[in-house]
Each structure stands twice: as structure tokens, then as C-alpha cells.
Design an enzyme around this catalytic site. Structure first.
Site, mmCIF file in Angstrom:
data_model
loop_
_atom_site.group_PDB
_atom_site.id
_atom_site.type_symbol
_atom_site.label_atom_id
_atom_site.label_comp_id
_atom_site.label_asym_id
_atom_site.label_seq_id
_atom_site.Cartn_x
_atom_site.Cartn_y
_atom_site.Cartn_z
ATOM 1 N N GLY A 170 -38.245 -32.682 -12.458
ATOM 2 C CA GLY A 170 -37.438 -32.129 -13.543
ATOM 3 C C GLY A 170 -37.971 -30.761 -13.953
ATOM 4 N N CYS A 171 -37.114 -29.987 -14.573
ATOM 5 C CA CYS A 171 -37.509 -28.618 -14.937
ATOM 6 C C CYS A 171 -38.605 -28.622 -16.001
ATOM 7 C CB CYS A 171 -36.294 -27.820 -15.396
ATOM 8 S SG CYS A 171 -35.267 -28.658 -16.620
#
Lengths: 317, 317, 317, 317
Positions: free
Chosen positions: D127-128
Site C-alpha cells: 500500500g502507498c
């Protein structure tokens, strides 16, 4: 610097500055992953250079260009306005006396999609507004007679006005606003007129630039009043004919958004016709920092040195 | 709602909605400190109303306006396009068949600086783009003959395109971009032409709106091609003559920025002349949500009810 | 200037400036419809003033404040940091030697929702960040023991950093970016700590401000580590108890957005609990130019002069 | 699509979509100069693929991944959350029942700077937010004991919330605003905790994301409460040790701005210490669309296929 440092045919890169000398490039521009430091301009020996990019202001650039040519640089690409108009008298009207009028004839106007690749050693890299305007208008001017008037309404991001801090570039002045500026005598006007007249007949151009709250990109909406208004499709066909083989210019039916060209070396064009009033509308968008400046400069270098036109610019197509 | 809830002569405020009925106003618009909840339109008895503001889309508005007038509302202010053109045939060309053509003659176009205060019971509140355009052009059209062409280049913030979420209003589509849209047949074009022709002679107008990444505000740059080009100062003088006593319209030498009018009910104007090409340039900026919509509506209400024109709008001058 | 020129109990308004003297207010700030011109500070006779607002930088302000008080101004509201800390030693640690320590005891910290209305003649108008922080934390600090740590993460628009053009406020530096700055020793930190300690026990505060690309508004997310974590509803109840009668402070379950308070004199609060980690989260938003500066100053003036607290600020509720 | 179409080791590219099938890629995304059209997912034979990138939502992705693996794709890179936590029970708490728990052990978490290159056929692309958080925290967690609490305050551009139009992503909702959201139970929280615990001991993380008005980029400010607070320089040294040879992670004394990493595959880190309160501050910035998503995916592909790590990403360093 970013483009050249990633260019496969560029070896050593020397970067001079009056003001940043001694500083690391990455400390001045933390967003750049470019190694090395600025040196003072005097530290660079022009005779050692294959290619010199000169990015001083107008009036200041000509002397440095002249020196670089005399010192033997193989190619000089000037990003100022000094060699764009190709005419000392016209230059005088808009900028003041030209410092090196004897060089004007040597300069090639670096918009290769209209004027081809440079053959000499000096390239005048086009202004950002003229790039968008000439790419949109040249196919029309080349084919059509009886143009009665041309009005260019241009929108520009703030990087187009330079890096110098001022009230005008303060975030709070620009954000949530927009304004016309420079009209009716912005210096890109004679550049647009003069270069278009190498292609065909065109009357004086009314040019109104506006500042809008974005970082980069320009959009021009051009209204052409002419005797026999063509169909929009016909104009899109002219664009296809003239630019079909060009990597960096493309026409579409959809009107261009600045977002479609930002961070690319592309110019995107479109056309429409207002039948009720008999006007031809042209739309043209570029990234002023790439196709409107540094991207064009690298493209011009590629062509002059007989590399592939897109070399080092592939990720910007 | 914000303006009316703070207006000293407005008593009870009832707010109807198809979609928000039952919800608190402050829960739908947390930025508003307006008490109360939405009710369904059917719950409002028009005969109880002193003033009805109708803000449906064009075509839908006319029936509700008609009903409110029949039910005895003292004043109806319609914010749609339904009663602006004042001509069923022209309306038909741009919007479709008019639902209540018999009411067209009763409507007063609510731009008081040009057309005075309403005397009847129905006010057609102007469109945002026409407000800026007509305020800039009326003083010229009134005085000058031989106008050959009018080109309006308009920039608008995103609130001008409505509240409905779509790909076009997604932040990522709008931010760092700009684009022309709606040209060459945006529906505000006939509104501009028709209303200006009540003032003087004017040819068909070329109107090109653009979307720019701001929330509110509009800027129009208008290029007028005419036989005898006046001086810019002369035009500024006309503005002063026509609007000198107006609280909400002001001309200056400095070109207007959207920032100068955002969050106000003001229109700011300027003028310049491009002698090289013989064109008159007009600049006009408004906040599309205030002078271009709700602020004008309250101003119209004030005048129709014979209150001070600025009542409840003093903080927006 | 905008607020005072529209205030019903403010008569003549004199505006002094070192730099703009002689210029029209409307030419310096074209967005303001404020009549009159700047005068030099020396031209203002403090003894003629009912109320003096002093908005110099810290260190410079104290002398002017002192002079105004000695000359007989009825009330002085200082927008600098000079009289906020109320302690020459603490001031010395963060700002340098205090120019007029003898006046410190006279100053009232102008956050009336927590510290009541001023009774004396000198009001220290709070900093923008402390306003948001203290309004959120005071109800907790007042009631809770065993607070182990307080971390304030603040987001601010660019107007919070001042009007002076610089590389840091250039549109291109701020736009499409965000960054922490000033941490861990921003000067608003001791202001938050000292004022909260007048309400209850609180440890040293970790304060990290960030710049984000908006013009106005601040949002603080405050993480409180404490022994017995209350329910979020309980905290919302404390807010209601403490601020239920306050016109300008409101708590909601919904987290505040800067948009909910921009262009208002409101502070909006919320609370949540992270049960997994045992932390209380507080959220607080203000417009740094209004509740965080000029709006609070007018509110303080109203209270000190025994006007209605909202007088002249009604459109900002 | 942009990265893969310019990647020197990528041959044919097939792009499937449920919704865009049949449309030209360039008509859906006019900013992309990518040839070809979308096909329906069913038209792609996974056994023909060398590498499959799966970008469905969580819960939907697992089945497609499973099918692609069974059909013989050489490498599957999943951009959803389905294979990141590596634990069906934890997944169940935050996302619901895992569709293919039998595959969890096969997945490699694709943050190579911390967890190395993948050896198997399934990569869970991070995930970012976790990318930025883990890169900043791993060097600390690896070396330090006695961490008492970790608070992550994150700022994200709007592209981080997805392409779907909604009131929340409408330009007018986001512009000139900022707000916390998702706290205290954003689904990236367990991803950060779980992956960090493979490196060292760390308590539960308080994670508060905020939306800010930019298109792309994320900035995290991390406050670590620990027994023995190191010097900032020491922490910068740990970053240098751990990431010195990494092309895409770099630490500097200067706090990172989102502008420094936007449009790059870089993560930029910094550290500071608040001695007054005994807290370690870490700062981490990434472009959520590149190092936080697609850039990392291509980097992971390069490593898994034993190409140079930067291949096709050189212009993003």
C-alpha cells in the site's frame, strides 16, 4: 539538466550559473536526482563543449552565444528571445538594440515540425506561447487566403513567468485567481507574426495571455476570422497531413486539456467552427517547460546532431 | 441560504429540496451556519410566501414559477434560464419548447445596472457569464456603431459547472489543467446577444468558455473589432458614467483579477486598446456564485421590495 | 481593515503602514472595498484613538504598544507574540529579551471562550495555531489527569507564513506539494503549553506544523496519550458544556474540514478514540486570518468595549 | 500502462478492464500516449502471460490472482491488499473472510529495500501509506528497543482515494480544504504494524490520514516515543546504512517536500528530535502512484525477472 543527465548520447554535463556557483544541483533543486554542482560561467571553456545551451534573459544571451560560437562550440542552442525574430529592426522595436546583429542570419528557428532541422551551428529555441500558436496556425496560414484577423487567448501556469519571487508569483496572489497580463503588447506577439509570415499571409495578431493557478502548461484558444471558413474536419485533416509523422504534435477532435500534455514534450491540437459567426477556432496545448522550452531544446539538439528526434525524450511522448 | 438567513428584512426562511428533504441544512453544507432543515417542495404553500427563489434547471423551473405566481407569491425570482431570453422561439432553438410562453412578457431581466429594477412580480436572474459580459459590453454597444465582431473568452471556476460529481469535476481531472468546453454553442451565447440588442446594435458573439482549477469566480476577456477604436480612457469614462452610482460595478485601469471579486457581489471592469491590430479589449470579473447568481438575486429582491440595494450584502461590496 | 470598515460601532478608521504610506488601501489590496489611504505611523496620535490594533512583528510590537498605552489609547490589541506568554523569562528563551517586561502583567490573553473578556487596556491576541490547539485541548486538560503526551500535527495555508515574497511562498514551490517546517521548535509551542497550564496539568507538547497549498485555514490533529481514555462522546459533551453558548466555537461528530471554517470566525472541533492504541484524537479547524487573527481581534474589541460579541462579525458565524 | 509501454523488456502489452472494454486507451486517458484498446478480462488467457498485474479491489483480487497462478503465469503482481497481511485471521478482522487463504504463504511483500526481491511467483505490492511508513520506521525498529508509541500523521493527494467521482472527490469539496479521514481504523494500519513486526518490536500504531488538495504524493510525519532517543544524525546514518545502495530511497537533513518526489519512484526521508519532549520525528514522502503503486510494481517485476532494478524507471530516479 534532468533531460540531459538522462540522455544516452550526452556524456559529461557541466552546469554554470551566476548565483548558484558552488552549490550542489540537488540542493538547489531537491526534486532533481542530478549529480554535480554548479560552476561559475567563467570556469567553462566553450571550446570544450559539443553543445552549449544558453538560458540567460534576452539581451544578455546574445554575447554569450557569440562567444561560444567563436570559441568553437559545435552547436549553440539559445533559449532566450535574442535570435528568434531574425531581424534587428523588429528586435529593436520590442526589446531594444540587438547586441550581435551580425549573427541573426545564422540562427535557425527551432520549431522543426514547421521549419525543419537546423543545419547551422546556432538554434533559436522558440518561446513557449509561439510554439503553441505557430503549430496551430501554420497549417491554416499555409493553405488559406483572406485571413482577416487572428485573436489568441492564452492561459499559462506560473512557471511561465519565471522563478523569481515577487508579489505576482506569491502563492496567495495566484491561487484561486486568474488575470490577463502583458496585453496588448506581450513580446511573444512579434515572434508569432514574423514566423507565421514565413509560411503564408497573416495580419497582425491580437495576443492576450492570462495567468492561471497551475504550475506548468499552456493552453491557447485562437479565433480566426477569415473569408471562407473551412469545416473543422478539414482543418483536422490539415493537421494530420502536416504533423502525421511528427512524434510530438498530435491533433484530436477532443479539445486539448493542459493535463493531456503536462510533463510531456507533446503539443496537442484541435479545431472547431462557429458557423453562426463565421469563425474558425483552434486549440493548442503544450507544457511550457518541455515542448515550450527544454524539451524542444533537446529535440533540436537531437536533430542537429542527427540522432533520433525522440532520443532521451521517449518517456515524454 | 447564507445571504437570506443574515438579511435584516428576511423573516422566516423555508428551504425545499428534492433530494435533501428531512436533512439539516448544516449537515448537507457543514460550512453554513444556517439553522433548520430541508422540506419537500410540496410542503411549501406558495401563497404563504412573500418571495420565492426558484433554482431548478431550465425547463423544470418554468412550471414551478408559474404555480408560485398563480398561488399569490408577491415576488418570484427564477435562477434558471427559463425567463431570460424573453422569446419563445429563440428559447426553442437553444433549450427546447418553452413550458409557459405566456409568462415570458412578465419577466424582468434582473441586471439592474443595465436594465433597472423590476416592476412586475417575476424576475429572471441573469446567467453568470452574461452578467460579466453584458456589464462590460453594454456601455460600448450603447455608444458605438460599426461593431464588426465580438469574441468572448471566459474562464470559470468549477462551481460554475454545478455540484454533481462526475469525471469532469473530479479533483484529479481539473487540478493542474484547463480546457475550453461548450464552444461554439454554449447556451449563454444567445442570452448575451439578445440582452445586448436591447441596448444597441451588436453582431453575433463568439463565446468560448474555459474551465480552470479554482472554486469560484469568472474572468472574461472580450475582444471587440470595430470601425473607430476609442481610447481606453474613453471607455473607462463610459464605465464611470454608466456605473458611477452603482454599488456593485466598478472599473479600474488595472486589469481585474478573479481574486479582486471572489466572495463579493462586485463586478470589476477594465479596458485596453491594441492599436497595432485595431481592437478594443474589455475585461470583466465576477464571482459566479454571488454577482453571477445568489448575490444578484438578493440585490434584485431588495430593489423590487424597495429596500436599499445593498441591504444584507454590505459585507460583499 | 475590511472587518473594521464594516463594523457598526467603528467610526473613523486610520491605517498606518511603514512601506505603504501615501498609497490608497484599494490600490494595495484591490480585493478590498475600503476607502482611504495609508498614513505613516508617526502621523497617528495615539491619544486620539479609542482602539489601537498593532500588527508589527514580535519584538517590534512591544514599544509601539507601550507608547499607545502611555498616550492614552482606551484599548490596545496587539497581534504580535509580545504579550502572549506573559513571562519575560520564557519569552527570552524563544524570542530574545523582552522590550517592555513591565507591561506583561497587564496583558490579557484574548481567547475569550477559555479566558473570558479582557478587563484591562491591553489584549494579547492569540497566535493562530494556539487558538485551534487551546480550544481543542482546554476542555480535556481541565477535566483529565495523567496526560502523558500531546502531539499536535498542524496543517496551514500559505497566508499563515506571511505576505513577503520568497522562494518558499512562490506558487511553484507550494503548489502540488506539502512539507513539515519549523519542527521541533516552532515558537507557537510555548504559547500552547503556557496557556494550557493556566487551565490544568499538561506535559510538553510536540508540535509539527506543515505547509499545504491553500490560501487560508488551519487544521490540527492532536493525539493525546493519557491514562484513562474517555469515550469520544464524552469529549464531545465536554465541548458542548464549555462552548455551548459560544457563537464561534462548535463541536460535531464529523471531523472538521478547513472548508467548514474558511472565511468564518468559527473554530470547529471533533474527537475520536483509537481504542487499539489507547489514544484520544482531537481535531480543530480555524481560519488563520479570522478566528486565528483579525476576527478574534474584533471579537476581543467587542467584548472589551461591552458590545455584542458578534457585532460586525455576524456574517462570519 | 505508461511505464510498461516504455519498458525495454516488455513486449506485447494486453490491458483488460471491466467497464472500458473496447475503448481505446488514449480515449479513456488522453494524457497517455499508449497504443491499443482495452479488452474484456475473459479475453486474456493467463497462460499466455509472462507477468500479470492485477489491480482489482481487495477481496475481488484474490480469485483472479489464484486463477492466473493456476493458469501458469510466470509472475503475478497483485496491487490489492489481499496478499499483503499474510495472515487470514488478521485479514478477516479488517477486510472480511479471505477468499484464497491457501495462497497467503506464497506471497512476497514487495518492498525490496526492506524485504528483498521476490523468489516465488506471487508478489503483494505494498500500500502507498505503508510504503512510506515502513521505509521510515524499519531502520529504527530494527535497531531500537523500548518503543512506547508510534503516531503516523499522513497527508495524501486525491489520486490516493481512487478515480470514482463522488462528493468527496469533487473539486469544490477538496480545493482550499483539508481533512482527516479514516482514523482511527484505516486499513493500512495493520499492514504497517504487521510488516514492521517482521523487522523488530513495535507497539500498535496510531495512524491518521488526511486528504489535501493536490493530485499526487504523500507525506508522513511520524512521531516515535521511545526510551532512549537517538540523535537525528544517528538516525540519518541508519538510513544511509540501510538504503545507501538503493536507487529509490534517499535520506537528507532537509525535510522532504512532496514536490521532491512527485512524478518519481523515489522515497525521501528525514529525521529530527524534539529534545524538550523526548520524541523522535521521522518524515517520509512518496508519490502514491509510483513508489506507492505502479512504480513499485515495475521495480518488483524487474527484480523478480532479474533485470536491473531501475530498468524502465531511470527517468523516475
Amino acid at each position: 539538466m534532468r533531460l540531459l543527465s538522462g540522455h544516452p548520447e550526452v556524456g559529461a554535463l557541466r552546469v554554470a550559473s551566476r548565483g548558484y556557483e558552488g552549490l550542489g544541483i540537488g540542493s538547489v533543486y531537491p526534486q532533481l536526482a542530478v549529480e554535480g554542482s554548479y560552476v561559475a560561467p567563467e570556469e567553462i571553456e566553450a571550446s570544450d563543449l559539443d553543445v552549449a545551451f544558453v538560458a540567460y534573459g534576452h539581451g544578455e544571451s546574445a554575447e554569450t552565444v557569440s562567444k561560444a560560437l567563436r570559441s568553437g562550440a559545435r552547436l549553440v542552442i539559445d533559449l532566450s528571445a535574442d535570435f528568434r525574430l531574425g531581424d534587428a529592426e523588429l528586435y529593436g522595436e520590442w526589446y531594444g538594440e540587438h547586441p550581435t546583429p551580425e549573427l541573426l542570419d545564422e540562427a535557425h528557428y527551432g520549431l522543426p515540425e514547421v521549419f525543419g532541422a537546423a543545419e547551422g551551428r546556432l538554434i533559436a529555441n522558440p518561446g513557449c506561447y509561439p510554439t503553441a500558436a505557430i503549430l496551430a496556425l501554420a497549417p491554416v496560414v499555409r493553405r488559406v487566403e483572406g485571413i482577416r484577423s487572428v485573436t489568441i487567448n492564452a492561459l499559462s501556469g506560473v512557471s511561465g513567468t519565471g522563478a523569481k519571487p515577487s508579489v505576482k508569483t506569491h502563492f496567495v496572489s495566484v491561487n484561486e485567481s486568474a488575470n490577463a497580463y502583458g496585453a496588448p503588447s506581450h513580446r511573444h506577439t512579434p515572434e508569432i507574426e514574423t514566423l507565421l509570415r514565413r509560411v503564408g499571409e497573416v495580419p497582425g495578431v491580437t495576443f492576450v495571455p492570462h495567468l492561471i493557478p497551475i504550475t506548468r502548461g499552456e493552453l491557447e484558444t485562437i479565433v480566426v476570422d477569415l473569408e471562407d471558413v473551412p469545416e473543422a474536419d478539414e482543418v483536422l485533416g490539415w493537421f494530420a497531413e502536416d504533423y502525421g509523422t511528427c512524434a510530438f504534435v498530435e491533433a484530436r477532435e477532443e479539445y486539448p486539456h493542459i493535463l493531456h500534455v503536462a510533463n510531456t514534450n507533446r503539443c496537442r491540437l484541435s479545431a472547431a467552427v462557429d458557423r453562426r459567426t463565421g469563425k474558425l477556432l483552434l486549440f493548442s496545448a503544450v507544457d511550457n517547460l518541455l515542448k515550450g522550452a527544454s524539451g524542444a531544446a533537446v529535440q533540436n539538439m537531437n536533430l542537429a546532431l542527427e540522432h533520433e528526434e525522440e532520443l532521451g525524450l521517449e518517456h515524454l511522448t
